[in-house]
Design an enzyme around this catalytic site. Structure first.
Site, PDB file in Angstrom:
ATOM      1  CB  SER A   1      47.165  44.832  41.311  1.00 25.18           C
ATOM      2  OG  SER A   1      46.993  43.456  41.461  1.00 25.18           O
TER       3      SER A   1
ATOM      4  CE  LYS B   1      34.574  42.301  34.918  1.00 20.72           C
ATOM      5  NZ  LYS B   1      35.910  41.932  35.420  1.00 20.72           N
TER       6      LYS B   1
ATOM      7  CD  GLU C   1      38.410  40.913  32.436  1.00 21.05           C
ATOM      8  OE1 GLU C   1      37.225  40.790  32.817  1.00 21.05           O
ATOM      9  OE2 GLU C   1      39.345  41.130  33.221  1.00 21.05           O
TER      10      GLU C   1
ATOM     11  CD  GLU D   1      45.900  39.241  27.929  1.00 22.04           C
ATOM     12  OE1 GLU D   1      45.680  39.106  26.710  1.00 22.04           O
ATOM     13  OE2 GLU D   1      45.561  40.258  28.566  1.00 22.04           O
TER      14      GLU D   1
ATOM     15  CB  CYS E   1      30.131  47.026  39.027  1.00 21.17           C
ATOM     16  SG  CYS E   1      31.889  46.857  39.289  1.00 21.17           S
TER      17      CYS E   1
END
Lengths: 578, 165
Positions: free
Chosen positions: A323, A362, A365, A370, A507
């Site tokens: 996705s 995270k 990330e 971007e 998680c």
């Protein structure tokens, strides 16, 4: 079954059991260090490198490691004879002789298994002096720090990284005293295939592997009166935070978490759950679009940054499969710095978005180039559940006596569908609840998809949605993900949708959660906590969240609209395979 | 950096992998044999070769590197076209190998274990080539020179100055 005697007591054990297993049956505690058995996660580290579990076996000249010596009929074992105790102390003293004695300032202080072992054996003096390893700490990764001077060569990280996660970033290198756990060609970790899942940190007994410490940056931010601070909390945090304050595992502490964050001085306390509901809107719409218009199937979830980096390295030929939805952490950040900033009349440049996450990936990330909005980072700072524990202690907050607080509106409201984002299978379950109703126009009466829950590495189900049979699969742990992805690559996969989470169980077992120290029951209780949170909510389908509805009505327009696409979707990059 | 015929060497390694792996099964047990062959082809174990071996044998690259770093025979550092190996075994040592080694170091401008910048020479020590009667012994690309004296070193190396082996 085999009958043997341990410390004069007779015990029956299965033929493939070890002395350590049999001793546990008798409630005899044999100290261990390198050994780690996370059976429900299929992780067994049986390196037998540390020699702490040595026991005396009658008829054998040498002592035997209990963790890897199989039981035999008539075996007579002594686990705490004077000879064993002397040898065990010697072994631990030797390990300590090449370990920095800087416990007071170590990030693992009070959580270190070597420290506990030294205390358990009452070691007050180290007889041996000798050379000390001197490796330079590897701080190249945005998520984790490798300080090999603190490594005890237990090889748990290696087992986790190679056998469970199949990331293959770490291996024992060199030999003899120079042996260390390192990367291929000794390159910095940031240049390897490491995905920052942090599972190596979760199983490291010492501070050889630890997270990048963002606590000082957070205090600086909270002291900056110019900044409008917004915090979001991931679902899995509430399921584990209480453990660190002595509350029983499995008790969700959502209300206390909110109160603590407010006391710390955040201007708004919001919930990543809101963004989880939003993710479902975009992901379910994308899925249905692919189904109706003959798009690429299966669709893969993209909430987990460890998983995203893994497929960028290992399956870069399949970048059109996942996705395009950003993860909830970033959907939150981008909505906070656009919609919320506008609503509150705040300059987004003055807003700082902080995330509390169960996750080390995270941290990585948040720094992906971007993931910015109008030139600003979508998320400014990420702290883990463990770091939040230390911040709460820093602030002198008595966590257990805090009243239950409520999240702020509008980015604090969520449905039960969001709570289960923290467990393996939860994202897909949440997506199915919404897809069902959108596709059929009917109400889904039974919202629980039990087949997708639990710790099994790969789960699958076939769900009737109207006339269509939707085949779905769930994998947690990247080794399991690899298996599913290989079937997608070869074209054998008949699934419509696949959910992947990098950490085994999801998680709740993230690399930034309070240490479980090998007790997998704790993880099962965290899973139960999130399922109860979901069941306790009146609204359990993401599209029923009234604040999500108004977000679309007031700001985004349709699901998958141009604006939604611009803000909430992203792309992937090809990365080297090794 | 001088041009190295690495592309050719990669092809040779790939051909070796083709001919050897399928018969012995693509697994870890073929690793050391393959690394040995790769080092014979390249003179050392460059990243490209290690990546290729890792992929074809289906052994993690970190693991392959672990094995390379364990055995002192394997090296990931480029070697010179002429590999000079001076024996420092007992017999050679008592007959003055130490002086030979020092002379080699000063003439080549590199220390034991190093490679010259132009990648022409690399210098290593080894322990006994089984020719103690000829002590002290030095090998250049496998060719033996025995009963060496310090004054012989210059003429010995001169044979390798024109690019021929």
């Amino acid at each position: 079954m085999v009958t043997l005697a341990i410390n004069g007591k007779s015990v029956e054990a299965p033929e493939n059991a070890t002395i350590l297993d049999a001793a546990r049956e008798l409630d005899i505690h044999i100290p261990t260090l390198c050994h780690l058995d996370l059976h429900s996660l299929k992780m067994l580290n049986k390196a037998a490198t540390c020699r702490v579990c040595m026991v005396e076996v009658a008829g054998r000249r040498a002592l035997a490691p209990a963790c890897s010596t199989p039981v035999a009929p008539g075996m007579e074992v002594k686990t705490h004879s004077p000879r064993v105790i002397r040898a065990r102390r010697g072994v631990v003293e030797l390990i300590l002789s090449n370990h920095p004695k800087s416990c007071l300032t170590c990030p693992k202080n009070t959580q270190c298994e070597l420290q506990s072992l030294a205390a358990e054996l009452s070691i007050t003096d180290i007889t041996y002096t000798g050379k000390m390893s001197s490796h330079k700490a590897d701080k190249s990764s945005p998520a984790l720090v490798r300080d090999m001077n603190k490594c005890v060569l237990c090889r748990r990280c290696e087992t986790m990284c190679n056998e469970v996660q199949t990331v293959n970033a770490l291996s024992a290198v060199n030999r003899g005293f120079r042996t260390t756990v390192g990367t291929a060609f000794a390159v910095p970790l940031a240049e390897t295939t490491c995905v920052s899942c942090g599972q190596c940190v979760a199983v490291c007994p010492t501070a050889a592997l630890s997270e990048v410490n963002n606590i000082p940056s957070l205090w600086k931010l909270l002291g900056d009166t110019e900044k409008f601070t917004v915090v979001q909390t991931a679902p899995a945090v509430r399921a584990a935070l209480g453990e660190a304050f002595g509350l029983p595992p499995g008790r969700a502490v959502t209300g206390k978490l909110v109160s603590a964050l407010r006391l710390l001085g955040f201007d708004r306390v919001f919930d990543t759950n809101f963004a989880a509901d939003l993710t479902i809107m975009e992901e379910a719409a994308e899925f249905l679009d692919r189904v109706k218009n003959g798009g690429r199937l299966p669709i893969l979830t993209s909430c987990c940054p460890g998983w995203v980096k893994f497929f960028e390295h290992q399956f870069s030929d399949l970048l059109d499969v996942p996705s395009t939805c950003k993860s909830p952490q970033h959907m939150f950040g981008v909505i906070a710095k656009t919609y919320l900033a506008e609503k509150l009349g705040i300059n987004p440049k003055k807003m700082a978005v902080v995330s509390v996450m169960p996750c080390l990936a995270k941290k990585y990330e948040a720094g992906r180039p971007e993931l910015t909005v109008n030139g600003l980072p979508e998320v400014d700072l990420v702290v883990t559940t463990r770091e939040l524990v230390r911040i709460i202690r820093d602030a002198g907050i008595n966590f257990n006596s805090l009243p239950d607080g409520e999240y702020d509106a509008p980015l604090g409201a969520s449905t039960g569908a969001a709570d289960i984002f923290g467990i393996s299978g939860g994202v897909l379950e949440a997506a199915l609840r919404t897809s069902y109703e959108w596709l059929t126009g009917a109400t889904l009466e039974k919202v629980d998809f039990e087949a997708l829950r639990g710790f099994a590495g790969i789960k699958e189900a076939s769900v009737a949605i109207g006339e269509m049979r939707v085949k779905v699969a769930v994998a947690s742990g990247l080794g399991n993900a690899r298996k599913l992805l290989e079937s997608v690559r070869s074209g054998e996969s008949a699934y419509h949708a696949i959910e992947i989470m990098a950490c085994p169980g999801g998680c709740i077992d993230g690399g930034g959660q309070p240490y479980h120290h090998g007790d997998v029951k704790v993880l099962e209780k965290r899973m139960q906590a999130l399922l109860s949170e979901d069941q306790g909510k009146k609204l359990r389908k993401a599209h029923e969240n009234p604040f999500i509805k108004s977000l679309y009505a007031d700001f985004l327009g349709e699901h998958n609209s141009r604006l939604a696409h611009k803000l909430l979707h992203t792309g992937y990059v090809k990365r080297q395979k090794m | 950096m001088p041009q190295s015929p690495q592309g050719e060497d990669c092809k040779k390694l790939a051909a070796f992998l083709d001919s050897s792996i399928d018969s012995s099964g693509r697994n870890e047990s073929a690793l050391i044999k393959t690394l040995y062959e790769a080092q014979r082809i390249f003179g050392y174990l460059p990243k490209e070769a290690v990546f290729l071996i890792s992929e074809r044998l289906n052994v993690a690259v970190s693991k392959v590197y672990g094995v390379i770093s364990f055995y002192s025979f394997f090296t990931t550092k480029p070697k010179g076209r002429y590999q000079v190996k001076v024996c420092l075994g007992t017999a050679c040592f008592v007959r003055g190998a130490e002086k030979i080694a020092r002379e080699l170091e000063s003439r080549l401008g590199i220390k034991l274990g190093e490679t010259s910048l132009d990648r022409k020479f690399s210098l290593e020590s080894l322990r006994c080539v089984g020719a103690c009667g000829l002590a002290p012994v030095t090998l250049v690309n496998g060719k033996g020179y025995g009963r060496l004296e310090v004054k012989d070193i210059g003429p010995m190396l001169e044979q390798y100055t024109d690019g021929k082996s």
